[in-house]
Design a protein around this motif. Structure first.
Motif, PDB file in Angstrom:
ATOM      1  N   LEU A   1       1.005  -1.233  -0.119  1.00  0.00           N
ATOM      2  CA  LEU A   1       0.016  -0.007   0.004  1.00  0.00           C
ATOM      3  C   LEU A   1       0.854   1.286  -0.106  1.00  0.00           C
ATOM      4  O   LEU A   1       0.554   2.249  -0.651  1.00  0.00           O
ATOM      5  CB  LEU A   1      -0.947  -0.195   1.096  1.00  0.00           C
ATOM      6  N   TRP A   2       1.905   1.152   0.917  1.00  0.00           N
ATOM      7  CA  TRP A   2       2.864   2.402   0.919  1.00  0.00           C
ATOM      8  C   TRP A   2       3.674   2.581  -0.187  1.00  0.00           C
ATOM      9  O   TRP A   2       3.562   3.891  -0.827  1.00  0.00           O
ATOM     10  CB  TRP A   2       3.670   2.241   2.201  1.00  0.00           C
ATOM     11  N   LEU A   3       4.305   1.628  -0.826  1.00  0.00           N
ATOM     12  CA  LEU A   3       5.235   1.934  -2.110  1.00  0.00           C
ATOM     13  C   LEU A   3       4.475   1.648  -3.492  1.00  0.00           C
ATOM     14  O   LEU A   3       4.867   2.677  -4.275  1.00  0.00           O
ATOM     15  CB  LEU A   3       6.197   1.003  -1.973  1.00  0.00           C
ATOM     16  N   TRP A   4       3.607   0.885  -3.238  1.00  0.00           N
ATOM     17  CA  TRP A   4       2.967   1.031  -4.782  1.00  0.00           C
ATOM     18  C   TRP A   4       1.562   1.181  -5.018  1.00  0.00           C
ATOM     19  O   TRP A   4       0.653   1.255  -6.010  1.00  0.00           O
ATOM     20  CB  TRP A   4       3.258  -0.502  -5.498  1.00  0.00           C
ATOM     21  N   GLY A   5       0.894   1.606  -3.916  1.00  0.00           N
ATOM     22  CA  GLY A   5      -0.575   1.899  -3.900  1.00  0.00           C
ATOM     23  C   GLY A   5      -1.381   0.844  -3.889  1.00  0.00           C
ATOM     24  O   GLY A   5      -2.632   0.939  -4.175  1.00  0.00           O
ATOM     25  N   THR A   6      -1.102  -0.363  -3.733  1.00  0.00           N
ATOM     26  CA  THR A   6      -1.862  -1.650  -4.114  1.00  0.00           C
ATOM     27  C   THR A   6      -2.597  -2.068  -2.781  1.00  0.00           C
ATOM     28  O   THR A   6      -1.938  -2.322  -1.740  1.00  0.00           O
ATOM     29  CB  THR A   6      -1.116  -2.615  -4.911  1.00  0.00           C
ATOM     30  N   TRP A   7      -3.935  -2.208  -2.611  1.00  0.00           N
ATOM     31  CA  TRP A   7      -4.581  -2.509  -1.529  1.00  0.00           C
ATOM     32  C   TRP A   7      -5.046  -4.009  -1.725  1.00  0.00           C
ATOM     33  O   TRP A   7      -5.682  -4.396  -2.704  1.00  0.00           O
ATOM     34  CB  TRP A   7      -6.029  -1.588  -1.499  1.00  0.00           C
ATOM     35  N   ILE A   8      -4.413  -4.828  -1.075  1.00  0.00           N
ATOM     36  CA  ILE A   8      -4.603  -6.202  -0.985  1.00  0.00           C
ATOM     37  C   ILE A   8      -5.260  -6.922   0.123  1.00  0.00           C
ATOM     38  O   ILE A   8      -5.457  -6.220   1.199  1.00  0.00           O
ATOM     39  CB  ILE A   8      -3.100  -7.065  -1.197  1.00  0.00           C
ATOM     40  N   PRO A   9      -5.984  -8.070  -0.032  1.00  0.00           N
ATOM     41  CA  PRO A   9      -6.782  -8.484   1.157  1.00  0.00           C
ATOM     42  C   PRO A   9      -5.687  -8.805   2.450  1.00  0.00           C
ATOM     43  O   PRO A   9      -4.881  -9.590   2.206  1.00  0.00           O
ATOM     44  CB  PRO A   9      -7.445  -9.817   0.699  1.00  0.00           C
ATOM     45  N   ILE A  10      -6.286  -8.372   3.371  1.00  0.00           N
ATOM     46  CA  ILE A  10      -5.555  -8.686   4.752  1.00  0.00           C
ATOM     47  C   ILE A  10      -6.457  -9.479   5.631  1.00  0.00           C
ATOM     48  O   ILE A  10      -6.091 -10.353   6.265  1.00  0.00           O
ATOM     49  CB  ILE A  10      -5.012  -7.400   5.369  1.00  0.00           C
ATOM     50  N   ALA A  11      -7.818  -8.794   5.889  1.00  0.00           N
ATOM     51  CA  ALA A  11      -8.644  -9.194   6.832  1.00  0.00           C
ATOM     52  C   ALA A  11      -8.900 -10.836   6.667  1.00  0.00           C
ATOM     53  O   ALA A  11      -9.046 -11.583   7.597  1.00  0.00           O
ATOM     54  CB  ALA A  11      -9.879  -8.253   6.999  1.00  0.00           C
ATOM     55  N   PRO A  12      -9.315 -10.963   5.601  1.00  0.00           N
ATOM     56  CA  PRO A  12      -9.547 -12.451   5.208  1.00  0.00           C
ATOM     57  C   PRO A  12      -8.564 -13.559   5.573  1.00  0.00           C
ATOM     58  O   PRO A  12      -8.970 -14.542   6.157  1.00  0.00           O
ATOM     59  CB  PRO A  12     -10.326 -12.616   3.796  1.00  0.00           C
ATOM     60  N   ASN A  13      -7.166 -13.047   5.121  1.00  0.00           N
ATOM     61  CA  ASN A  13      -6.338 -14.008   5.436  1.00  0.00           C
ATOM     62  C   ASN A  13      -6.001 -14.208   6.890  1.00  0.00           C
ATOM     63  O   ASN A  13      -5.601 -15.270   7.445  1.00  0.00           O
ATOM     64  CB  ASN A  13      -5.091 -13.393   4.557  1.00  0.00           C
ATOM     65  N   LEU A  14      -6.021 -13.185   7.650  1.00  0.00           N
ATOM     66  CA  LEU A  14      -5.938 -13.119   8.946  1.00  0.00           C
ATOM     67  C   LEU A  14      -6.883 -14.090   9.581  1.00  0.00           C
ATOM     68  O   LEU A  14      -6.672 -14.674  10.531  1.00  0.00           O
ATOM     69  CB  LEU A  14      -5.614 -11.690   9.538  1.00  0.00           C
ATOM     70  N   LEU A  15      -8.179 -14.057   9.222  1.00  0.00           N
ATOM     71  CA  LEU A  15      -9.343 -14.547   9.883  1.00  0.00           C
ATOM     72  C   LEU A  15      -8.869 -16.135   9.579  1.00  0.00           C
ATOM     73  O   LEU A  15      -8.992 -17.139  10.329  1.00  0.00           O
ATOM     74  CB  LEU A  15     -10.669 -14.126   9.224  1.00  0.00           C
ATOM     75  N   ILE A  16      -8.397 -16.528   8.278  1.00  0.00           N
ATOM     76  CA  ILE A  16      -8.266 -17.726   8.019  1.00  0.00           C
ATOM     77  C   ILE A  16      -6.924 -18.209   8.897  1.00  0.00           C
ATOM     78  O   ILE A  16      -7.046 -19.472   9.447  1.00  0.00           O
ATOM     79  CB  ILE A  16      -7.973 -17.964   6.455  1.00  0.00           C
ATOM     80  N   LEU A  17      -6.050 -17.450   9.024  1.00  0.00           N
ATOM     81  CA  LEU A  17      -5.035 -17.946   9.936  1.00  0.00           C
ATOM     82  C   LEU A  17      -5.486 -18.068  11.327  1.00  0.00           C
ATOM     83  O   LEU A  17      -4.890 -19.217  12.098  1.00  0.00           O
ATOM     84  CB  LEU A  17      -3.826 -16.793   9.897  1.00  0.00           C
ATOM     85  N   ALA A  18      -6.216 -17.315  11.738  1.00  0.00           N
ATOM     86  CA  ALA A  18      -6.677 -17.275  13.205  1.00  0.00           C
ATOM     87  C   ALA A  18      -7.306 -18.637  13.269  1.00  0.00           C
ATOM     88  O   ALA A  18      -7.397 -19.429  14.331  1.00  0.00           O
ATOM     89  CB  ALA A  18      -7.495 -16.030  13.731  1.00  0.00           C
ATOM     90  N   VAL A  19      -8.451 -19.042  12.496  1.00  0.00           N
ATOM     91  CA  VAL A  19      -9.180 -20.207  12.690  1.00  0.00           C
ATOM     92  C   VAL A  19      -8.355 -21.461  12.519  1.00  0.00           C
ATOM     93  O   VAL A  19      -8.649 -22.263  13.215  1.00  0.00           O
ATOM     94  CB  VAL A  19     -10.538 -20.096  11.711  1.00  0.00           C
ATOM     95  N   ASN A  20      -7.593 -21.232  11.311  1.00  0.00           N
ATOM     96  CA  ASN A  20      -7.074 -22.736  10.975  1.00  0.00           C
ATOM     97  C   ASN A  20      -5.662 -23.005  11.503  1.00  0.00           C
ATOM     98  O   ASN A  20      -5.208 -23.808  11.488  1.00  0.00           O
ATOM     99  CB  ASN A  20      -6.777 -22.708   9.370  1.00  0.00           C
ATOM    100  N   GLY A  21      -5.139 -21.716  12.275  1.00  0.00           N
ATOM    101  CA  GLY A  21      -4.061 -22.022  12.738  1.00  0.00           C
ATOM    102  C   GLY A  21      -4.154 -21.702  14.372  1.00  0.00           C
ATOM    103  O   GLY A  21      -4.066 -22.708  14.998  1.00  0.00           O
ATOM    104  N   VAL A  22      -4.427 -20.552  14.644  1.00  0.00           N
ATOM    105  CA  VAL A  22      -4.683 -20.591  16.245  1.00  0.00           C
ATOM    106  C   VAL A  22      -5.874 -21.537  16.719  1.00  0.00           C
ATOM    107  O   VAL A  22      -5.769 -22.233  17.781  1.00  0.00           O
ATOM    108  CB  VAL A  22      -4.802 -19.045  16.701  1.00  0.00           C
ATOM    109  N   GLY A  23      -6.911 -21.180  15.861  1.00  0.00           N
ATOM    110  CA  GLY A  23      -7.999 -22.283  16.396  1.00  0.00           C
ATOM    111  C   GLY A  23      -7.786 -23.770  16.320  1.00  0.00           C
ATOM    112  O   GLY A  23      -8.156 -24.520  17.355  1.00  0.00           O
TER     113      GLY A  23
END
Length: 633
Positions: A378-400
């Motif tokens: 976002l900072w260098l190239w201005g590209t907005w990529i998905p963060i929230a769904p990936n973190l949710l998957i990490l939380a459920v599939n990883g931490v969960g």
């Protein structure tokens, strides 16, 4: 041979993934469907705002200057709204500094005397002054009647579903005549940018790669291209809009007051060849919008409307002149491919680490890397990529899954401890009324020296035999489901039989033992055991009840000196089942709780019932266990 082992290993790995991966895949599919339905928008907007706010502080954009009308200006003029004459005086003063464009972010559809004619004349004669209108419902407001169509830009700002502002509409079809492209409406920021570059001989053009985009000086402006853009789902602005890349600073632009301009207290170089925006910067005007992406000193999470337009102007100028990125996204294919990759990552981590703590640690590192990568993009190239769904998957599939592993591990440990405790208790129960009684009998007579030596030897040989028999019994039982019970007499009972039959067997077998001296004085033996509904009784509980009866009868044989009568009864009445043993021996001589008493109290607690052991008058003892059959189970 080596190839066969490799292929076998690969097949085993595929089988393992086939069994273990489905839960993680379901989580991935569920998150993707949630995102497609718009359920992740709020979280993705929150991460976008946070990352924009965390960027390094940026210098002041000196190409844009704000003349903010604040509370002190109103006191200075002594009239509100500011009369047209004062606005005309302000604009005349600003024109002396030769700015490239002036944006008048004040609605002037209604004259405010004095000075309306003076303002109208000024607007007609100065084409670099851009006024505003409001074109979107509700509450449309027309521009000042003296402004030509090329001098008017709409000031409408778009709200997201969380009432925050992150987009900027550059142009849109005329809501009153959408079929006529010649009547398309341009925003205030776009009019000011066009005026700025026109002084350099550069005009706005249609994009080459994206025919719906705008191009300035061979640079296409990134736009919100589809209904699904970044974290937005089904967004339709009705025209060409951009995502705001706010300038990250507490003071992104020079701000001067109306009174400073009129009093000549402003450095002329600040205003020369600049874009000047004139607007309200006082809370009473109500021209305030919400955006957590902008750091502010006075209005937390809020921004004045004139400042919002200034950010939009600065974003386009900085992109064209300084290569500062405007915000863009990968599009649906790239975004969902990215989510799928991160969906498989925690599943693979769980397979590779095979450790709860390692998995938690790696998931934490992966989450930090994910956020960091999104931040840098976002900072260098201005590209907005998905963060929230990936973190949710990490939380459920990883931490969960790790939490589930913790739970399973804890459950396994508790089960092991419980099994060990049950084994210890069960072993004690088996030997308590058998070998231990034989040992106690032999030791008591050995101390008293009241029986022949050969009889003592026989008692200890009997003890040896009982221990060996119990050892073999426990070994065999460990291989089965523990559906049998061995009494101290050596009798083995099938716990599948009805409880009242088992109690008869326990009673008869125990009273026939000859290693309890006080059984020899018994003259009267009474027993009666009512049937009971066993659907609420487990094998373990039936065993415990039988052992309770055996323990109570053994106590009569050990302690009831002078006993002549013993009665054992199991009665079912008033929803209670009472199992008791009563004798007319010498009664209780000690108040200390022995192992048997503690065990009986624990059994009563497990059954949800009561236990009592007390002396009777004039002599004797009662030992009673009672419970409601369906309560304890």
């Amino acid at each position: 041979m080596m190839q066969r082992r490799i292929w076998n290993r690969i097949r085993e790995e595929f089988k393992l993934w086939f069994r273990a991966a489905p839960p993680g895949m379901l989580v991935l599919i569920a998150v993707m469907l949630m995102r497609m339905a718009g359920g992740m928008q709020s979280l993705e907007w929150m991460f976008l705002d946070t990352m924009l706010r965390l960027r390094p502080k940026e210098p002041v954009d000196e190409r844009v200057v704000i003349v903010g009308i604040d509370a002190k200006d109103i006191e200075f003029v002594k009239q509100y709204p500011i009369p047209d004459g004062k606005i005309a005086e302000l604009l005349t003063k600003l024109q002396t500094y030769k700015p490239r464009a002036i944006g008048l972010d004040l609605f002037k559809n209604v004259p405010v005397e004095p000075g309306s004619e003076q303002l109208a004349k000024l607007l007609r004669e100065n084409t670099n002054i851009i006024g505003i209108e409001k074109i979107l419902p509700p509450g449309e407001v027309p521009p000042h009647k003296s402004l030509s169509p090329q001098q008017v830009g709409f000031a409408d700002l778009l709200n997201d579903e969380d009432s925050k502002n992150r987009r900027y509409l550059l142009y849109t079809p005329n809501p009153k005549n959408p079929q006529n492209p010649e009547e398309d409406k341009n925003s205030l920021a776009l009019r000011l940018v066009a005026q700025y570059f026109s002084t350099e001989g550069t005009d706005l053009e249609t994009g080459k790669n994206d025919l719906d985009a705008l191009m300035i000086d061979s640079k296409e402006l990134p736009r919100i291209t589809t209904k699904n853009f970044g974290g937005y789902i089904n967004v339709d602005d009705g025209g060409l809009s951009i995502l705001m890349n706010f300038r990250n600073s507490y003071a992104p632009f020079r701000v001067v007051s109306l009174r400073d301009i009129l009093n000549g207290k402003v450095n002329p170089e600040w205003l020369r060849s600049r874009i000047i925006l004139v607007g309200n910067r006082n809370t009473s005007a109500g021209d305030i919008f919400y955006t957590p992406a902008v750091p502010t000193l006075k209005l937390k999470g809020q921004i004045y409307g004139v400042d919002y337009h200034a950010h939009a102007v600065s974003e386009i100028l900085s992109y064209v002149i300084n290569n500062r990125p405007m915000l863009n996204s990968w599009g649906d294919i790239g975004e969902y491919l990215w989510i799928v990759i991160w969906g498989f990552l925690p599943i693979a981590l769980g397979r590779l680490t095979q450790s709860v703590w390692s998995n938690l640690f790696i998931v934490g590192i992966a989450s930090i890397c994910l956020f960091g990568y999104g931040y840098v993009m976002l900072w260098l190239w201005g590209t907005w990529i998905p963060i929230a769904p990936n973190l949710l998957i990490l939380a459920v599939n990883g931490v969960g899954l790790s939490a589930f592993a913790f739970y399973q591990h804890d459950k396994f440990l508790k089960r092991q401890i419980e099994e060990r405790q049950n084994t210890i208790q069960y072993t004690f129960d088996v030997i308590h009324n058998g070998p231990l009684q034989t040992l106690a009998y032999g030791l008591r007579h050995m101390r008293a020296k009241d029986i022949p030596y050969e009889q003592l030897i026989w008692q200890f040989e009997k003890l040896n035999q009982e221990i060996r028999e119990i050892s073999e019994f426990l070994k065999l039982e460990a291989l089965g489901e523990k559906e049998v019970l061995r009494l101290g007499s050596g009798l083995i009972l099938d716990l599948k039989r009805p409880l009242h039959d088992l109690l008869y067997e326990v009673y008869s077998s125990t009273l026939e033992r000859n290693d309890f001296e006080y059984f020899e004085t018994l003259k009267v033996k009474i027993r009666n055991f009512d049937p009971i509904d066993e659907k609420y009784l487990s094998r373990k509980q039936k065993r415990s009840i039988c052992l309770f009866l055996e323990e109570a009868l053994c106590n009569v044989g050990k302690h009831a000196q002078g006993v002549k009568r013993v009665q054992a009864s199991g009665t079912y009445s008033a929803s209670h089942y009472k199992l008791w043993v009563k004798d007319n021996g010498s009664g209780i001589k000690s108040n200390l709780e022995n192992k048997g008493t503690k065990y009986s109290k624990l059994l009563a607690k497990q059954l949800g019932g009561d236990f009592r052991r007390e002396s009777l008058s004039p002599r004797g003892t009662i030992c009673e266990l009672s419970w409601i059959p369906m309560k304890g189970f």
